[in-house]
Write a protein that holds these residues in place. Structure first.
Motif, PDB file in Angstrom:
ATOM      1  N   THR A   1     -44.642  -0.190  46.665  1.00 46.09           N
ATOM      2  CA  THR A   1     -45.389  -1.292  46.432  1.00 46.09           C
ATOM      3  C   THR A   1     -44.280  -2.035  45.402  1.00 46.09           C
ATOM      4  O   THR A   1     -45.132  -1.414  44.041  1.00 46.09           O
TER       5      THR A   1
ATOM      6  N   SER B   1     -41.917  -1.088  49.950  1.00 43.76           N
ATOM      7  CA  SER B   1     -42.657  -2.286  49.967  1.00 43.76           C
ATOM      8  C   SER B   1     -42.598  -3.546  49.265  1.00 43.76           C
ATOM      9  O   SER B   1     -43.034  -3.052  47.794  1.00 43.76           O
ATOM     10  N   HIS B   2     -41.888  -4.278  49.865  1.00 46.26           N
ATOM     11  CA  HIS B   2     -41.535  -5.395  49.032  1.00 46.26           C
ATOM     12  C   HIS B   2     -42.547  -6.709  49.146  1.00 46.26           C
ATOM     13  O   HIS B   2     -41.762  -6.670  50.518  1.00 46.26           O
ATOM     14  N   PHE B   3     -42.221  -7.045  48.871  1.00 47.86           N
ATOM     15  CA  PHE B   3     -42.545  -8.718  49.212  1.00 47.86           C
ATOM     16  C   PHE B   3     -42.675 -10.663  48.430  1.00 47.86           C
ATOM     17  O   PHE B   3     -42.150 -11.115  49.225  1.00 47.86           O
ATOM     18  N   THR B   4     -42.627 -10.401  47.370  1.00 47.02           N
ATOM     19  CA  THR B   4     -42.582 -11.585  46.419  1.00 47.02           C
ATOM     20  C   THR B   4     -41.745 -11.317  45.385  1.00 47.02           C
ATOM     21  O   THR B   4     -41.773  -9.569  45.298  1.00 47.02           O
TER      22      THR B   4
ATOM     23  N   SER C   1     -41.310 -16.712  49.019  1.00 46.58           N
ATOM     24  CA  SER C   1     -40.815 -16.509  49.665  1.00 46.58           C
ATOM     25  C   SER C   1     -39.441 -16.064  48.931  1.00 46.58           C
ATOM     26  O   SER C   1     -38.872 -17.505  48.573  1.00 46.58           O
TER      27      SER C   1
ATOM     28  N   PHE D   1     -35.855  -9.468  45.820  1.00 46.23           N
ATOM     29  CA  PHE D   1     -35.421  -8.260  46.542  1.00 46.23           C
ATOM     30  C   PHE D   1     -34.270  -7.404  46.394  1.00 46.23           C
ATOM     31  O   PHE D   1     -34.397  -5.923  46.358  1.00 46.23           O
TER      32      PHE D   1
ATOM     33  N   VAL E   1     -37.197   1.485  53.228  1.00 49.40           N
ATOM     34  CA  VAL E   1     -37.844  -0.530  52.883  1.00 49.40           C
ATOM     35  C   VAL E   1     -38.402  -0.453  54.269  1.00 49.40           C
ATOM     36  O   VAL E   1     -38.862  -0.249  55.364  1.00 49.40           O
TER      37      VAL E   1
ATOM     38  N   GLU F   1     -42.250  -1.782  53.690  1.00 51.14           N
ATOM     39  CA  GLU F   1     -42.731  -3.144  53.850  1.00 51.14           C
ATOM     40  C   GLU F   1     -42.077  -4.515  53.795  1.00 51.14           C
ATOM     41  O   GLU F   1     -41.764  -3.957  52.998  1.00 51.14           O
ATOM     42  N   ASN F   2     -42.136  -5.035  54.532  1.00 51.55           N
ATOM     43  CA  ASN F   2     -41.676  -6.473  54.200  1.00 51.55           C
ATOM     44  C   ASN F   2     -41.601  -7.551  55.341  1.00 51.55           C
ATOM     45  O   ASN F   2     -42.269  -6.653  56.874  1.00 51.55           O
TER      46      ASN F   2
ATOM     47  N   TYR G   1     -37.482 -16.482  56.884  1.00 50.83           N
ATOM     48  CA  TYR G   1     -38.598 -15.299  56.154  1.00 50.83           C
ATOM     49  C   TYR G   1     -37.891 -13.639  55.926  1.00 50.83           C
ATOM     50  O   TYR G   1     -36.528 -13.380  55.288  1.00 50.83           O
TER      51      TYR G   1
ATOM     52  N   TYR H   1     -34.437 -12.447  53.071  1.00 53.73           N
ATOM     53  CA  TYR H   1     -34.768 -10.303  53.189  1.00 53.73           C
ATOM     54  C   TYR H   1     -33.237 -10.200  53.771  1.00 53.73           C
ATOM     55  O   TYR H   1     -33.081  -9.105  52.173  1.00 53.73           O
TER      56      TYR H   1
END
Length: 274
Positions: free
Chosen positions: A56, A137-140, A181, A186, A204, A206-207, A226, A230
């Motif tokens: 992550t 795993s990337h979110f922000t 967001s 990303f 990828v 996790e997102n 979102y 992405y």
């Protein structure tokens, strides 16, 4: 624990390896090489699968892109976040910046050795290259700037890297306090992985975005926006390549054909007129 985990992994390979072809040793380790070697030695030739790890990482953007200091601090953020685990796999050791900062902080705290473990030559060789793919795993994203922590503060991972994380009030806030967001982050993270680790195969893993409203019916437009944003950032590289092909090959070809057709039509008209 390494031996126990290796035994467990080999049991999984034995029972499910004829059907499962993608294995992730760890997901979000905040800790693998032995299992990769086990699969490589015993199972790969007959099962033809792949073993990787899932890490992550947020993206760290310099507050001031014209500031060399901010650029260095932002990279330090990503190295402490992603490089902590990815660098040993692809280079055989922790990131240099991590070794330097943790070592310096350890010395300031009166410790004789760094709190960051040291790999032996044999361990470096054993660990390096032990991943067939890299799960991301990337979110922000966060803006990053320098922050010097006092030596009186309790030593920890969060004080070792001497930086502060900031957010932009204009970034959409889908729900969770930590998750904003920021789609462009990303793409920058993926490009960092590509250049830093030799363009590895990436999955990828996790997102997504958390719940924002309690609805009695479907109402997740913010999630749609979102994910769309992405995914579009992830697709930009092949899109750029495609546009370069259009610019460099298709456009000149069409232009040349137009000139030839015009010349032929002009010759035809001149001949008809004469």
């Amino acid at each position: 624990m390494i031996s126990y985990f290796n035994d467990y992994a080999n049991l999984c390979f034995e029972k499910f390896g004829d059907r499962v072809k993608y294995w992730i040793t760890f997901n979000n380790p905040w800790t693998h090489a032995k299992v990769w070697h086990s699969y490589n030695k015993t199972w790969r030739s007959k099962q033809q699968g792949m073993v990787g790890i899932s890490l992550t990482s947020a993206w760290g953007e310099p507050v001031d892109l014209s500031s060399k200091k901010d650029i260095e601090v932002a990279e330090r953020y990503v190295q402490f976040y992603l490089g902590w685990f990815a660098n040993p796999i692809y280079s055989g050791d922790y990131p240099e910046v991590m070794k330097n900062y943790v070592g310096r902080k350890s010395a300031e705290q009166g410790l004789g050795t760094s709190r960051l473990p040291t790999f032996s030559v044999q361990e470096k060789s054993y660990i390096k290259g032990t991943s067939d793919f890299l799960g991301i795993s990337h979110f922000t994203t966060r803006y990053i700037t320098q922050k010097n922590y006092s030596t009186l503060q309790r030593p920890s991972y969060h004080t070792d890297h001497d930086l502060a994380e900031l957010v932009d009030s204009k970034w959409p806030d889908p729900g969770s306090k930590w998750l904003y967001s920021v789609p462009w982050g990303f793409r920058r993270l993926l490009n960092f992985v590509k250049t830093q680790y030799g363009n590895p195969l990436i999955y990828v893993t996790e997102n997504g975005v958390s719940e924002k409203l309690q609805c009695i019916q479907l109402c997740d437009e913010w999630r749609i926006e979102y994910l769309k944003a992405y995914i579009n950032e992830m697709l930009k590289d092949p899109l750029t390549t495609h546009m370069e092909m259009v610019t460099e090959i298709v456009v000149p070809t069409v232009f040349t054909l137009c000139i030839l057709i015009s010349a032929i039509l002009l010759m035809f008209l001149l001949r008809k007129h004469s």
